[in-house]
Design a protein around this motif. Structure first.
Motif, PDB file in Angstrom:
ATOM      1  N   PHE A  18       0.838  -1.204   0.000  1.00  0.00           N
ATOM      2  CA  PHE A  18       0.000   0.000   0.000  1.00  0.00           C
ATOM      3  C   PHE A  18       0.866   1.245   0.000  1.00  0.00           C
ATOM      4  CE2 PHE A  18      -2.851  -3.032   2.334  1.00  0.00           C
ATOM      5  CZ  PHE A  18      -3.823  -3.117   1.345  1.00  0.00           C
ATOM      6  N   THR A  19       0.439   2.248  -0.761  1.00  0.00           N
ATOM      7  CA  THR A  19       1.122   3.540  -0.752  1.00  0.00           C
ATOM      8  C   THR A  19       0.675   4.343   0.466  1.00  0.00           C
ATOM      9  OG1 THR A  19      -0.629   4.629  -2.018  1.00  0.00           O
ATOM     10  CG2 THR A  19       1.130   3.548  -3.279  1.00  0.00           C
ATOM     11  N   ARG A  20       1.346   5.469   0.679  1.00  0.00           N
ATOM     12  CA  ARG A  20       0.970   6.344   1.798  1.00  0.00           C
ATOM     13  C   ARG A  20      -0.462   6.858   1.639  1.00  0.00           C
ATOM     14  NH1 ARG A  20       5.077  11.051   3.245  1.00  0.00           N
ATOM     15  NH2 ARG A  20       6.318   9.160   3.650  1.00  0.00           N
ATOM     16  N   ALA A  21      -0.856   7.179   0.404  1.00  0.00           N
ATOM     17  CA  ALA A  21      -2.227   7.668   0.178  1.00  0.00           C
ATOM     18  C   ALA A  21      -3.254   6.604   0.526  1.00  0.00           C
ATOM     19  CB  ALA A  21      -2.387   8.102  -1.280  1.00  0.00           C
ATOM     20  N   GLU A  22      -3.009   5.371   0.132  1.00  0.00           N
ATOM     21  CA  GLU A  22      -3.937   4.281   0.437  1.00  0.00           C
ATOM     22  C   GLU A  22      -4.068   4.073   1.942  1.00  0.00           C
ATOM     23  OE1 GLU A  22      -3.450   0.983  -2.926  1.00  0.00           O
ATOM     24  OE2 GLU A  22      -1.538   1.811  -2.257  1.00  0.00           O
ATOM     25  N   ARG A  23      -2.940   4.137   2.626  1.00  0.00           N
ATOM     26  CA  ARG A  23      -2.969   3.951   4.086  1.00  0.00           C
ATOM     27  C   ARG A  23      -3.692   5.122   4.755  1.00  0.00           C
ATOM     28  NH1 ARG A  23       2.502   3.128   3.119  1.00  0.00           N
ATOM     29  NH2 ARG A  23       3.174   4.654   4.660  1.00  0.00           N
ATOM     30  N   TRP A  24      -3.509   6.330   4.225  1.00  0.00           N
ATOM     31  CA  TRP A  24      -4.189   7.499   4.802  1.00  0.00           C
ATOM     32  C   TRP A  24      -5.697   7.377   4.644  1.00  0.00           C
ATOM     33  CZ3 TRP A  24      -7.485  11.082   2.699  1.00  0.00           C
ATOM     34  CH2 TRP A  24      -7.791  12.180   3.514  1.00  0.00           C
ATOM     35  N   VAL A  25      -6.158   6.938   3.476  1.00  0.00           N
ATOM     36  CA  VAL A  25      -7.593   6.781   3.259  1.00  0.00           C
ATOM     37  C   VAL A  25      -8.167   5.781   4.254  1.00  0.00           C
ATOM     38  CG1 VAL A  25      -9.348   5.934   1.654  1.00  0.00           C
ATOM     39  CG2 VAL A  25      -7.527   7.421   0.825  1.00  0.00           C
ATOM     40  N   HIS A  26      -7.479   4.668   4.447  1.00  0.00           N
ATOM     41  CA  HIS A  26      -7.980   3.648   5.379  1.00  0.00           C
ATOM     42  C   HIS A  26      -8.026   4.187   6.801  1.00  0.00           C
ATOM     43  CE1 HIS A  26      -7.825   0.026   7.948  1.00  0.00           C
ATOM     44  NE2 HIS A  26      -8.568  -0.523   7.000  1.00  0.00           N
ATOM     45  N   ARG A  27      -6.974   4.863   7.234  1.00  0.00           N
ATOM     46  CA  ARG A  27      -6.929   5.371   8.611  1.00  0.00           C
ATOM     47  C   ARG A  27      -7.977   6.447   8.847  1.00  0.00           C
ATOM     48  NH1 ARG A  27      -0.363   6.040   8.665  1.00  0.00           N
ATOM     49  NH2 ARG A  27       0.168   3.819   8.830  1.00  0.00           N
ATOM     50  N   ALA A  28      -8.105   7.365   7.906  1.00  0.00           N
ATOM     51  CA  ALA A  28      -9.081   8.449   8.069  1.00  0.00           C
ATOM     52  C   ALA A  28     -10.499   7.896   8.074  1.00  0.00           C
ATOM     53  CB  ALA A  28      -8.907   9.481   6.951  1.00  0.00           C
ATOM     54  N   THR A  29     -10.780   6.961   7.171  1.00  0.00           N
ATOM     55  CA  THR A  29     -12.116   6.359   7.126  1.00  0.00           C
ATOM     56  C   THR A  29     -12.400   5.586   8.400  1.00  0.00           C
ATOM     57  OG1 THR A  29     -11.976   6.173   4.706  1.00  0.00           O
ATOM     58  CG2 THR A  29     -13.625   4.828   5.823  1.00  0.00           C
ATOM     59  N   ALA A  30     -11.403   4.843   8.872  1.00  0.00           N
ATOM     60  CA  ALA A  30     -11.578   4.073  10.102  1.00  0.00           C
ATOM     61  C   ALA A  30     -11.828   4.997  11.293  1.00  0.00           C
ATOM     62  CB  ALA A  30     -10.345   3.206  10.360  1.00  0.00           C
ATOM     63  N   ALA A  31     -11.104   6.114  11.354  1.00  0.00           N
ATOM     64  CA  ALA A  31     -11.284   7.051  12.465  1.00  0.00           C
ATOM     65  C   ALA A  31     -12.689   7.656  12.450  1.00  0.00           C
ATOM     66  CB  ALA A  31     -10.222   8.147  12.396  1.00  0.00           C
TER      67      ALA A  31
END
Length: 208
Positions: A18-31
């Motif tokens: 996963f790229t940084r953008a993909e990980r950011w989307v997952h973390r933000a959505t999860a939060a």
């Protein structure tokens, strides 16, 4: 007898997942999803409502988090890697049917569950949670802006919103439970890389 020090085994090769953008989307959505679930629990469980208080503030936080929930995904569309992931999640192949049949039989053998970058269970979960989020957003807007729709619509929206929220809570609990049982998958979301051994075992069709 040779006294030479043994050569240490080479570390397991790492594979970029996963790229940084993909990980950011997952973390933000999860939060944001976590905020929605927690505030919903405070609003609907009397014991928590009494413990927290400030109901009006909790309602506002819940509404804002719900409205913001699609934002990380929409921003993530600027990432080519994220768009590619959405295409992978949206495509089911013959191997996905094999995976689902094995899951229905509770067959846990890796050879019985072929998967590309995402397995069939992850694809089903992604499709379901995306649809549920849109329904929750629509019904929530009907409940918030009371003058836009008739009373019957708002009553139906409240019913759907409440029961779907409960279902989402159960599904999310299952999703978190699966994640807790797979440390390497969590490491992939945290660091962006996974071990080559894990990739070949869990997602044998992912890489050529």
């Amino acid at each position: 007898m040779s006294l030479r020090a043994e050569t240490p085994a080479p570390p397991s090769a790492r594979v970029h997942r996963f790229t940084r953008a993909e990980r950011w989307v997952h973390r933000a959505t999860a939060a944001l999803m976590g905020v929605c679930v927690v505030t919903a629990a405070v609003l609907y469980v009397p014991q928590l409502a009494v413990l927290v208080g400030r109901r009006e503030l909790v309602v506002r936080v819940h509404e804002c988090a719900g409205l913001a929930l699609p934002v990380p995904v929409l921003l993530g569309l600027a990432s080519r890697a994220f768009r590619a992931d959405l295409r992978f999640l949206n495509r089911f192949g013959p191997h996905d049917r094999i995976w689902l049949r094995a899951a229905a039989r509770r067959d846990r053998r890796h050879a019985s569950r072929p998967a590309g970058k995402f397995n069939a269970g992850q694809k089903v979960y992604a499709a379901w949670i995306a649809g549920a989020t849109l329904v929750m957003l629509g019904t929530g807007l009907m409940m918030w802006f009371t003058r836009l729709t008739p009373l019957m619509w708002r009553t139906s929206a409240t019913f759907v919103h409440d029961w779907l929220a409960l279902t989402i809570g159960v599904v999310l609990a299952g999703h978190i439970g699966m994640a807790l049982g797979d440390p390497e998958a969590r490491r992939g979301l945290r660091t962006g890389t996974v071990s080559e051994e894990w990739a070949n075992r869990e997602h044998p069709l992912w890489r050529p």
